[in-house]
Scaffold this motif. Structure first.
Motif, mmCIF file in Angstrom:
data_model
loop_
_atom_site.group_PDB
_atom_site.id
_atom_site.type_symbol
_atom_site.label_atom_id
_atom_site.label_comp_id
_atom_site.label_asym_id
_atom_site.label_seq_id
_atom_site.Cartn_x
_atom_site.Cartn_y
_atom_site.Cartn_z
ATOM 1 N N LEU A 72 0.834 -1.212 0.000
ATOM 2 C CA LEU A 72 0.000 0.000 0.000
ATOM 3 C C LEU A 72 0.869 1.262 0.000
ATOM 4 C CD1 LEU A 72 -2.634 -1.287 2.571
ATOM 5 C CD2 LEU A 72 -3.218 -0.472 0.273
ATOM 6 N N ARG A 73 1.908 1.271 0.853
ATOM 7 C CA ARG A 73 2.729 2.489 0.932
ATOM 8 C C ARG A 73 3.568 2.665 -0.333
ATOM 9 N NH1 ARG A 73 8.401 2.201 0.290
ATOM 10 N NH2 ARG A 73 8.883 0.036 0.671
ATOM 11 N N LEU A 74 3.953 1.525 -0.926
ATOM 12 C CA LEU A 74 4.754 1.600 -2.147
ATOM 13 C C LEU A 74 3.919 2.157 -3.304
ATOM 14 C CD1 LEU A 74 7.391 1.076 -3.605
ATOM 15 C CD2 LEU A 74 6.840 -1.357 -3.651
ATOM 16 N N LYS A 134 23.105 14.975 -6.523
ATOM 17 C CA LYS A 134 23.716 14.096 -7.531
ATOM 18 C C LYS A 134 22.816 12.909 -7.859
ATOM 19 C CE LYS A 134 28.552 15.148 -6.482
ATOM 20 N NZ LYS A 134 28.355 16.036 -5.301
ATOM 21 N N ARG A 135 21.950 12.563 -6.892
ATOM 22 C CA ARG A 135 21.044 11.426 -7.113
ATOM 23 C C ARG A 135 19.613 11.893 -6.853
ATOM 24 N NH1 ARG A 135 23.226 7.161 -2.794
ATOM 25 N NH2 ARG A 135 22.859 8.981 -1.489
ATOM 26 N N LYS A 136 18.665 11.196 -7.415
ATOM 27 C CA LYS A 136 17.265 11.537 -7.135
ATOM 28 C C LYS A 136 16.417 10.278 -7.051
ATOM 29 C CE LYS A 136 16.014 12.167 -11.979
ATOM 30 N NZ LYS A 136 15.465 13.023 -13.019
ATOM 31 N N ARG A 137 15.368 10.391 -6.272
ATOM 32 C CA ARG A 137 14.419 9.302 -6.123
ATOM 33 C C ARG A 137 13.437 9.365 -7.295
ATOM 34 N NH1 ARG A 137 9.705 8.539 -2.553
ATOM 35 N NH2 ARG A 137 9.085 10.549 -3.386
ATOM 36 N N VAL A 138 13.162 8.198 -7.896
ATOM 37 C CA VAL A 138 12.198 8.145 -9.003
ATOM 38 C C VAL A 138 11.233 6.981 -8.791
ATOM 39 C CG1 VAL A 138 13.609 9.230 -10.801
ATOM 40 C CG2 VAL A 138 13.848 6.774 -10.379
ATOM 41 N N GLY A 139 10.036 7.143 -9.334
ATOM 42 C CA GLY A 139 9.094 6.032 -9.413
ATOM 43 C C GLY A 139 9.386 5.259 -10.681
ATOM 44 N N GLY A 147 10.714 -2.386 -4.104
ATOM 45 C CA GLY A 147 10.035 -2.910 -5.278
ATOM 46 C C GLY A 147 9.118 -4.038 -4.892
ATOM 47 N N GLY A 148 8.050 -4.170 -5.630
ATOM 48 C CA GLY A 148 7.111 -5.246 -5.351
ATOM 49 C C GLY A 148 6.018 -5.209 -6.387
ATOM 50 N N VAL A 162 -2.818 -1.340 -8.931
ATOM 51 C CA VAL A 162 -2.458 -0.947 -10.293
ATOM 52 C C VAL A 162 -2.223 -2.177 -11.165
ATOM 53 C CG1 VAL A 162 -1.551 1.302 -9.615
ATOM 54 C CG2 VAL A 162 -0.005 -0.666 -9.675
ATOM 55 N N GLU A 163 -2.135 -3.332 -10.533
ATOM 56 C CA GLU A 163 -1.991 -4.621 -11.219
ATOM 57 C C GLU A 163 -0.738 -4.713 -12.082
ATOM 58 O OE1 GLU A 163 -6.067 -4.761 -12.915
ATOM 59 O OE2 GLU A 163 -6.300 -6.545 -11.668
ATOM 60 N N HIS A 164 0.344 -4.101 -11.607
ATOM 61 C CA HIS A 164 1.634 -4.320 -12.259
ATOM 62 C C HIS A 164 2.722 -4.111 -11.213
ATOM 63 C CE1 HIS A 164 2.421 0.029 -12.430
ATOM 64 N NE2 HIS A 164 1.244 0.212 -12.998
ATOM 65 N N PRO A 165 3.942 -4.548 -11.506
ATOM 66 C CA PRO A 165 5.020 -4.313 -10.548
ATOM 67 C C PRO A 165 5.282 -2.815 -10.397
ATOM 68 C CG PRO A 165 5.663 -5.940 -12.207
ATOM 69 C CD PRO A 165 4.388 -5.323 -12.669
ATOM 70 N N VAL A 166 5.686 -2.418 -9.207
ATOM 71 C CA VAL A 166 5.998 -1.012 -8.922
ATOM 72 C C VAL A 166 7.319 -0.960 -8.160
ATOM 73 C CG1 VAL A 166 3.628 -0.135 -8.921
ATOM 74 C CG2 VAL A 166 4.559 -1.135 -6.834
ATOM 75 N N ALA A 167 8.047 0.144 -8.339
ATOM 76 C CA ALA A 167 9.332 0.256 -7.651
ATOM 77 C C ALA A 167 9.703 1.717 -7.435
ATOM 78 C CB ALA A 167 10.437 -0.443 -8.456
#
Lengths: 361, 121
Positions: free
Chosen positions: A225-227, A278-283, A312-313, A318-323
């Protein structure tokens, strides 16, 4: 292994247990992770989050102490309001992310992650020792009720919660003296967190579970849920080596504190905002059906390592993998791949959250 | 006439002639929870006893399934690839993973019978 005050209730409801942050916690119940996830989005799910650490900071210097520990002006938080914030180290790395609520003029509640409890407790106490404050762990159990039916379920159980908006908190009285209810959570849904004295929490949880709209939900669905809601998990997406700017959480640092602040980590925050991250968080949306897990390397189309999957999971709604991933800001995001078991799975940048937030504002 | 064996790693193996059908036990699927992805071996591949032959992914975690015997993969169950929850609903029947042509039938001697497996749970 520690047990929460709801351990016997989990056993009774036939939970499958697993260790989490030193606690024996329910991973899922008879419904299973996917069913529990969907039930929470459609009706109401009950979560035991009693493993989290509830800290009270009170006294004449409480505002100063909280304003030192966290990048916020605690004095500007109206009593009855809560903020998402963090403890930072001197390099602006995240020691923990937490919710700070102002319960009164000189009284704050901090809800910290279970896995960070020991270091947080030491940090809070050592860094505020020059202040006139009383710091204590509250002997309260904590449950979350999340999902569109949460408000009505609590109202039907006799809790006056409908006047609360997202990130507001209230103290109950009468027979429920000492209880705290906030409209908050970590699922992306409307919902509440309810702190109850340890000797009364099991009876209250059973009362809620007797409502046919409510199912018990384990940590498995809490994670999915949180992901899907694009929310970071400490220890995976956040760590002492990751700054709020890299983690996509600059929004949680009050604007007038992004330079010239005096909280712990302020100098580094100012410097790192000016120097550009230098780095960033992305969906990320992995192609196909195979989930991509935390720790998987992310490479660009030429095969150069440009980042790492941090969470990731599979997203049941949404019925697909998310990360979620942390990638170099200058990486070419066209043709990203995750390396999973000697295979490469194509990744698409996805806007967050994967499922829309439904907070009541 | 077929016979079924088990491993301590929660696999079952049904033998017909020199072909073994392999899956995971009902106990194993219960522990894993809802499966969302199954990665099967390729037909024609040779696998050795103890090789990781299948990956099953639940919502939360990935787990390897080891081949309990040595041989050539002769068939895989496309149905569990298409619908991994078949493993949850029918682990010990329609939710099988792959079939293997045994290269050494004596490997079966080291496996458990049903009573032996139940006693490990």
């Amino acid at each position: 292994m520690n047990k929460t005050p709801l351990y016997d209730l989990h056993v009774k409801h036939e939970a499958k247990f697993g260790p989490f942050a030193g606690y024996d916690m329910p991973l899922f119940y008879k419904t299973g992770i996917i069913g529990e996830h969907q039930h929470t989005r459609q009706s109401a799910g009950l979560f035991d989050i009693s493993h989290m650490m509830l800290v009270s900071i009170s006294g004449s210097d409480a505002v100063k102490a909280v304003s030192l520990l966290c990048p916020l002006n605690a004095g500007e938080i109206e009593p009855g309001n809560a903020r998402y914030t963090f403890f930072l180290n001197n390099e602006a790395g995240i020691i923990d992310d937490l919710i700070v609520s102002r319960l009164g003029e000189e009284r704050f509640l901090l809800v910290c992650n279970a896995g960070c409890a020991t270091k947080d407790w030491e940090h809070i106490n050592t860094r505020t020792n020059k202040y006139q404050v009383e710091i204590s762990k509250l002997p309260l159990g904590l449950i979350a009720l999340q999902g569109p039916d949460s408000q009505q379920v609590l109202e039907d159980a006799g809790l006056p919660v409908s006047s609360l908006n997202f990130m507001q908190i209230t103290q109950l009285g009468g027979p429920r003296d000492g209880w705290l209810v906030s409209r908050a959570g970590y699922t992306g849904e409307d919902g509440f967190e309810i702190a109850v004295p340890e000797d009364g929490i099991a009876a209250f949880a059973e009362q809620l579970l007797a409502d046919e709209r409510v199912l018990p939900i384990g940590l498995g669905a809490r994670d999915s849920l949180r992901l899907e809601a694009g929310l970071s998990l400490y220890g995976q997406d956040l760590s002492a080596d990751i700054t709020p700017m890299e983690a996509g959480l600059t929004w949680a640092i009050q604007k007038n504190l992004r330079s010239g602040g005096s909280y712990i980590g302020a100098t580094a925050v100012e410097k790192k905002i000016a120097a550009k991250r230098k780095r960033k968080r992305v969906g990320l949306k992995p192609e196909g059906r195979a989930p991509v897990r935390a720790g998987a390397p992310i490479v660009d189309k030429s095969g150069n390592r440009v980042g790492t999957i941090t969470s990731g999971g599979f997203g049941p709604s949404v019925e697909h993998p998310v990360a979620l991933g942390l990638i170099n800001v200058d990486a070419d995001t066209d043709g990203l791949m995750a390396e999973v078991r000697s295979r490469q799975i194509p990744l698409q940048i996805a806007s967050l959250p994967f499922t829309p937030h439904k907070y009541k504002r | 006439m077929s016979s079924t064996y088990y491993t301590e790693d929660h696999e079952w193996i049904t033998i017909e002639g020199d072909v073994a059908t392999i899956g995971i036990t009902d106990h194993a699927q219960e522990q894993l929870g809802d499966l969302v992805f199954v990665e099967l071996p390729e037909v024609g591949n040779n696998v050795a006893k103890g090789d990781d032959a299948v990956v099953v992914e639940s919502v939360k975690a990935a787990s390897d399934v080891y081949s309990p015997v040595t041989g050539e993969v002769v068939e895989v169950n496309q149905a569990v690839s298409d619908d991994p929850t078949l493993v949850n609903s029918a682990a010990q029947s329609d939710g099988w993973f792959f079939k293997i042509r045994l290269s050494d039938k004596s490997e079966l001697d080291g496996l458990l019978d049903e009573a032996g497996y139940q006693s490990t749970l």
